[in-house]
Write a protein that holds these residues in place. Structure first.
Motif, PDB file in Angstrom:
ATOM      1  N   GLU A 154      -1.237  16.197  -0.993  1.00 48.69           N
ATOM      2  CA  GLU A 154      -2.689  16.015  -1.139  1.00 48.69           C
ATOM      3  C   GLU A 154      -3.147  14.605  -0.810  1.00 48.69           C
ATOM      4  O   GLU A 154      -4.283  14.396  -0.409  1.00 48.69           O
ATOM      5  CB  GLU A 154      -3.117  16.369  -2.570  1.00 48.69           C
ATOM      6  N   ASN A 155      -2.248  13.624  -1.000  1.00 50.60           N
ATOM      7  CA  ASN A 155      -2.687  12.228  -0.846  1.00 50.60           C
ATOM      8  C   ASN A 155      -2.277  11.578   0.466  1.00 50.60           C
ATOM      9  O   ASN A 155      -2.703  10.467   0.752  1.00 50.60           O
ATOM     10  CB  ASN A 155      -2.158  11.382  -2.006  1.00 50.60           C
ATOM     11  N   CYS A 156      -1.420  12.254   1.232  1.00 56.75           N
ATOM     12  CA  CYS A 156      -0.911  11.595   2.438  1.00 56.75           C
ATOM     13  C   CYS A 156      -1.345  12.337   3.692  1.00 56.75           C
ATOM     14  O   CYS A 156      -1.544  13.552   3.683  1.00 56.75           O
ATOM     15  CB  CYS A 156       0.616  11.534   2.397  1.00 56.75           C
TER      16      CYS A 156
ATOM     17  N   VAL B 210       4.576   9.117  13.126  1.00 52.92           N
ATOM     18  CA  VAL B 210       5.669   8.469  12.398  1.00 52.92           C
ATOM     19  C   VAL B 210       5.317   8.318  10.916  1.00 52.92           C
ATOM     20  O   VAL B 210       4.237   7.838  10.572  1.00 52.92           O
ATOM     21  CB  VAL B 210       5.980   7.065  12.981  1.00 52.92           C
ATOM     22  N   GLN B 211       6.233   8.763  10.060  1.00 53.70           N
ATOM     23  CA  GLN B 211       6.076   8.615   8.614  1.00 53.70           C
ATOM     24  C   GLN B 211       7.098   7.599   8.111  1.00 53.70           C
ATOM     25  O   GLN B 211       8.298   7.737   8.385  1.00 53.70           O
ATOM     26  CB  GLN B 211       6.310   9.967   7.930  1.00 53.70           C
ATOM     27  N   ILE B 212       6.632   6.583   7.396  1.00 52.25           N
ATOM     28  CA  ILE B 212       7.572   5.603   6.841  1.00 52.25           C
ATOM     29  C   ILE B 212       7.734   5.804   5.335  1.00 52.25           C
ATOM     30  O   ILE B 212       6.757   5.959   4.605  1.00 52.25           O
ATOM     31  CB  ILE B 212       7.118   4.161   7.156  1.00 52.25           C
ATOM     32  N   ILE B 213       8.998   5.805   4.908  1.00 54.73           N
ATOM     33  CA  ILE B 213       9.333   5.939   3.485  1.00 54.73           C
ATOM     34  C   ILE B 213      10.220   4.759   3.113  1.00 54.73           C
ATOM     35  O   ILE B 213      11.030   4.305   3.927  1.00 54.73           O
ATOM     36  CB  ILE B 213      10.131   7.245   3.221  1.00 54.73           C
TER      37      ILE B 213
ATOM     38  N   ASP C 200       0.740   7.843   5.670  1.00 50.15           N
ATOM     39  CA  ASP C 200       0.618   6.896   4.556  1.00 50.15           C
ATOM     40  C   ASP C 200       2.012   6.598   4.031  1.00 50.15           C
ATOM     41  O   ASP C 200       2.793   7.525   3.780  1.00 50.15           O
ATOM     42  CB  ASP C 200      -0.244   7.517   3.459  1.00 50.15           C
ATOM     43  N   PRO C 201       2.351   5.322   3.852  1.00 51.62           N
ATOM     44  CA  PRO C 201       3.720   4.995   3.438  1.00 51.62           C
ATOM     45  C   PRO C 201       3.995   5.429   2.004  1.00 51.62           C
ATOM     46  O   PRO C 201       3.118   5.370   1.148  1.00 51.62           O
ATOM     47  CB  PRO C 201       3.769   3.470   3.573  1.00 51.62           C
ATOM     48  N   ILE C 202       5.212   5.890   1.775  1.00 53.49           N
ATOM     49  CA  ILE C 202       5.587   6.417   0.454  1.00 53.49           C
ATOM     50  C   ILE C 202       6.809   5.663  -0.062  1.00 53.49           C
ATOM     51  O   ILE C 202       7.767   5.450   0.680  1.00 53.49           O
ATOM     52  CB  ILE C 202       5.935   7.927   0.554  1.00 53.49           C
ATOM     53  N   PHE C 203       6.752   5.247  -1.339  1.00 57.41           N
ATOM     54  CA  PHE C 203       7.935   4.652  -1.971  1.00 57.41           C
ATOM     55  C   PHE C 203       8.533   5.669  -2.942  1.00 57.41           C
ATOM     56  O   PHE C 203       7.834   6.200  -3.800  1.00 57.41           O
ATOM     57  CB  PHE C 203       7.576   3.362  -2.724  1.00 57.41           C
TER      58      PHE C 203
ATOM     59  N   GLY D 107       0.786  -1.234   0.000  1.00 55.37           N
ATOM     60  CA  GLY D 107       0.000   0.000   0.000  1.00 55.37           C
ATOM     61  C   GLY D 107       0.817   1.283   0.000  1.00 55.37           C
ATOM     62  O   GLY D 107       0.376   2.303   0.512  1.00 55.37           O
ATOM     63  N   PHE D 108       2.025   1.237  -0.575  1.00 54.97           N
ATOM     64  CA  PHE D 108       2.855   2.447  -0.632  1.00 54.97           C
ATOM     65  C   PHE D 108       2.411   3.357  -1.787  1.00 54.97           C
ATOM     66  O   PHE D 108       2.054   2.870  -2.863  1.00 54.97           O
ATOM     67  CB  PHE D 108       4.324   2.056  -0.856  1.00 54.97           C
TER      68      PHE D 108
END
Lengths: 463, 256
Positions: free
Chosen positions: B115-117, B123-126, B160-163, B81-82
């Motif tokens: 806008e999407n996160c 805590v933010q995970i990347i 929201d996790p980001i790649f 779900g990244f």
């Protein structure tokens, strides 16, 4: 931290105090990692004869005085002693009040001091105390250490620093005692069969011919060689074993520590017969006879760093180890002592069998608190870990014990998190890794030091 | 056909393999090898390496090269779900030669992220490919759920996790400035070596910012199946998050 070692042997009693330095540095993953840096023996008591009231009882009062005197002479406050081991070895462990002495010592010296050790653990500690564990690591070799004291021989085999086998036998320097006139005052029951079979003229109350005592020591020395796999096993030797044993193969070197070890090698070999019996026993003679028997194997003989003090130094300096630095602990329920280790028989590839194979073993124990050791894999995936967590939670279901899991591999913290989050288990969870649990049946778990947890793996004599 | 094929040379386990001809002491060689990943006890042919040693060296070097030049299997990040974004780099060549571009995003990308996160999470995970894509592909499925479990247990809110494709470590600062998470964590492929091409690092910072020096970051490195197991690293990172939250700082100012 200060650690004490007390060894109450068949013939001698010794006390040492060592300083164990633990430091926290950055490990390979750049995380703080706590390790034992070095241990230094800072106090050595004189070697005294173990005080006995009678043939069957230890002189409790004198032991108590010796320990108190040692504390005073060392200048270390007893409150500052955090770990260590009391070992009542050899024949002394069979005395009627050995247990009482042990209980008092562990109460006097503090909660974390190990109360007891079995012959195998004793062998391992003596091997480490003699420096043979380190030596085998340094040389990348298989070395056996025979610690020969007054009553027993404790053998530990080290392969590249790791103890791979241990056993104990009734071979020692004080199995026969003599008085100043050369008259025999004591013969241990354990070796009577040798005297009978070989029709040796050794009788209590009578003066023994030196030639006969020499023959007797020759037989014991020969038994040592048989136990080392250098001679063919003889029927007389088998009853001398106290533990199960295997005859070691492919030994690179042999080391002999303990009081008898002081007389092995060329240094103290003496032709002076007065010196042979200076302690009123056959110890020096046995050492000389073992040296003679080992002459053809001289190139394989190593003289250890410590001889008579090997066991006590092992107990004081080498009984403690530390866990890995990423572990799951519940400091509120630590320290805990004498927790039986239930060894899970399931292979690392068969974690689905953990519950089925281990729960029946756990039910054999009456103890309230139990630890389970698991064969792990190096890096389990998330799904595999969940499976294991579920199995472990089921193992402890309905038991009063908190969850205590011991692993060799490095994933204890992950496992404890998984048990807490993904199983219905609501007990406190302790998971420790990088623990070498094979050598023992029980574990003491201390309060955390730095990022790790100090542990003592041991066996108990009194069941 | 089969008999014409040669076994894949890179599949041999070297940890105990001694290729010295007639070693005087094989056991010592094996013991020495267990203490290091260096290519010792390999023997020689005249003055040169043996063919096997040479080919294996080349093969391992190729693994390292491939780790840099390959791409992350997008199915892995999709399944977890990244949100997928890309730095200013247009391709691997540019990524390698222009580290400055790998740290930044276009305005459109920043707008998309914003806008999407979720904003203002604890805590933010990347996840970022960095210099090793296999590091993400092989470790993310184990470390990410451990992190999410642990953060949830402690009651932290997560973004929201980001790649990020073509990511540098400092990419985390831009995302932190866009989303204002208290702690930002980037899981990024390490520069591969000859021992493994799959090693992952986790860089973490409290109020991560482009205005702060590199020393703001705390790192857990060497995460792979033969180093620190990814599940264990996940559990350990939770403890570090706890320590950062309590101290309200990170990097060299944080005493672990």
């Amino acid at each position: 931290m200060y650690s004490i070692g007390v060894d109450i042997g068949t013939s001698t009693t010794e006390i040492i105090i060592s300083n164990i330095r633990i430091s926290t540095r950055l490990g390979p993953s750049l995380l703080p990692t706590t390790k034992i840096d070095e241990t230094e023996v800072i106090y050595r008591s004189p070697v005294i004869f173990t005080p006995l009231i009678s043939r069957d009882a230890i002189d409790f009062e004198q032991i108590r005085e010796r320990v108190k005197a040692a504390m005073k002479e060392s200048g270390i406050d007893k409150e500052n002693i955090e770990t260590g081991a009391v070992i009542i070895t050899g024949e002394t462990a069979r005395k009627e009040n050995a247990r009482q002495v042990n209980i008092w010592l562990s109460e006097y010296l503090g909660d974390f001091v190990v109360a007891t050790a079995g012959p195998r653990l004793e062998a391992v500690l003596a091997g480490r105390g003699a420096g043979i564990s380190e030596e085998s690591k340094r040389r990348s070799r298989k070395i056996i250490n025979l610690d020969i004291g007054g009553g027993t021989l404790n053998a530990a085999l080290f392969d590249c620093g790791i103890c791979t086998d241990s056993f104990a036998m009734d071979i020692g320097g004080r199995l026969i005692k003599l008085d100043d006139t050369g008259s025999v005052t004591y013969i241990s029951d354990r070796i009577l069969h040798i005297i009978t079979t070989h029709k040796l003229e050794i009788r209590q109350g009578e003066t023994a011919d030196i030639k006969v005592l020499e023959r007797f020591c020759d037989y014991l020395a020969d038994s040592c060689l048989q136990a080392l796999g250098l001679r063919e096993m003889n029927e007389d030797t088998l009853p001398l074993y106290i533990t199960d044993f295997t005859i070691p193969k492919n030994l690179d070197f042999i080391s002999i520590s303990g009081g008898v070890g002081e007389y092995v090698g060329s240094l103290k070999e003496s032709k002076d017969q007065a010196e042979w019996f200076q302690y009123g026993d056959i110890g020096p003679l046995l050492g000389i006879k073992i040296t003679q028997a080992l002459t053809p194997y001289k190139s394989r003989l190593i003289i250890p760093e410590e001889k008579i003090r090997a066991t006590v130094i092992g107990a004081g300096s080498h009984s403690l180890s530390v866990s890995g630095s990423t572990v799951g602990v519940e400091p509120s329920i630590l320290p805990m002592r004498n927790i039986p280790i239930v060894k899970c028989p399931a292979a690392a590839s068969q974690w689905e069998d953990v519950f089925r194979s281990t729960r029946p073993l756990m039910e054999l124990y009456e103890d309230e608190v139990l630890a389970v050791s698991i064969k792990g894999k190096k890096s389990p995936g998330y799904g595999e870990l969940k499976l294991l967590a579920d199995q472990i939670a089921r193992l402890y279901e309905g038991l009063k014990s908190p969850v205590i899991v011991l692993l060799k591999e490095d994933f204890a913290k992950a496992l404890s998190q998984m048990i807490r989050i993904h199983t219905p288990c609501s007990k406190p969870v302790i998971c420790l890794d990088q623990i070498q649990f094979e050598a023992g049946d029980y574990i003491d778990i201390g309060s955390p030091v730095g990022t790790a947890v100090p542990v003592v793996i041991k066996t108990l004599v009194y069941q | 056909m089969d008999q014409d094929l040669v076994r894949d040379i890179s599949s041999l386990d070297l940890t105990e393999r001694v290729t010295i001809n007639q070693p005087a002491d094989l056991q010592s060689c094996v013991n020495l090898k267990k203490t290091t990943a260096a290519r010792i006890c390999v023997g020689k042919a005249g003055t040169r390496l043996k063919t096997e040693t040479y080919l294996r060296f080349r093969a391992d070097h190729a693994v390292a090269m491939d780790a840099v030049w390959s791409e992350v299997d997008e199915k892995v990040v999709d399944q977890l779900g990244f949100l997928k974004v890309q730095s200013l780099c247009k391709n691997k060549d540019e990524y390698i030669t222009r580290p400055d571009l790998g740290r930044r995003f276009s305005n459109e990308t920043l707008k998309l992220i914003s806008e999407n996160c979720r904003h203002d999470a604890d805590v933010q995970i990347i996840a970022g490919d960095g210099l090793s894509s296999p590091a993400i592909t092989s470790n993310l499925p184990d470390i990410y759920p451990m992190l999410m479990d642990g953060l949830k247990e402690k009651g932290y809110t997560t973004g929201d996790p980001i790649f990020v494709k073509f990511a540098r470590v400092a990419t985390m600062d831009r995302i932190s400035e866009a989303l204002h998470a208290k702690i930002t964590i980037i899981l990024i492929g390490e520069r591969p070596g000859l021992a493994t091409g799959e090693s992952l690092s986790a860089y973490m910072a409290y109020e991560s910012s482009t205005k702060k020096p590199e020393s703001q970051r705390t790192v857990v490195s060497n995460i792979h199946k033969n180093g620190m197991p990814p599940v264990e690293a996940g559990a350990q990172i939770i403890s570090i998050v706890d320590a950062m939250m309590e101290a309200k700082t990170s990097g060299i100012d944080l005493k672990l």
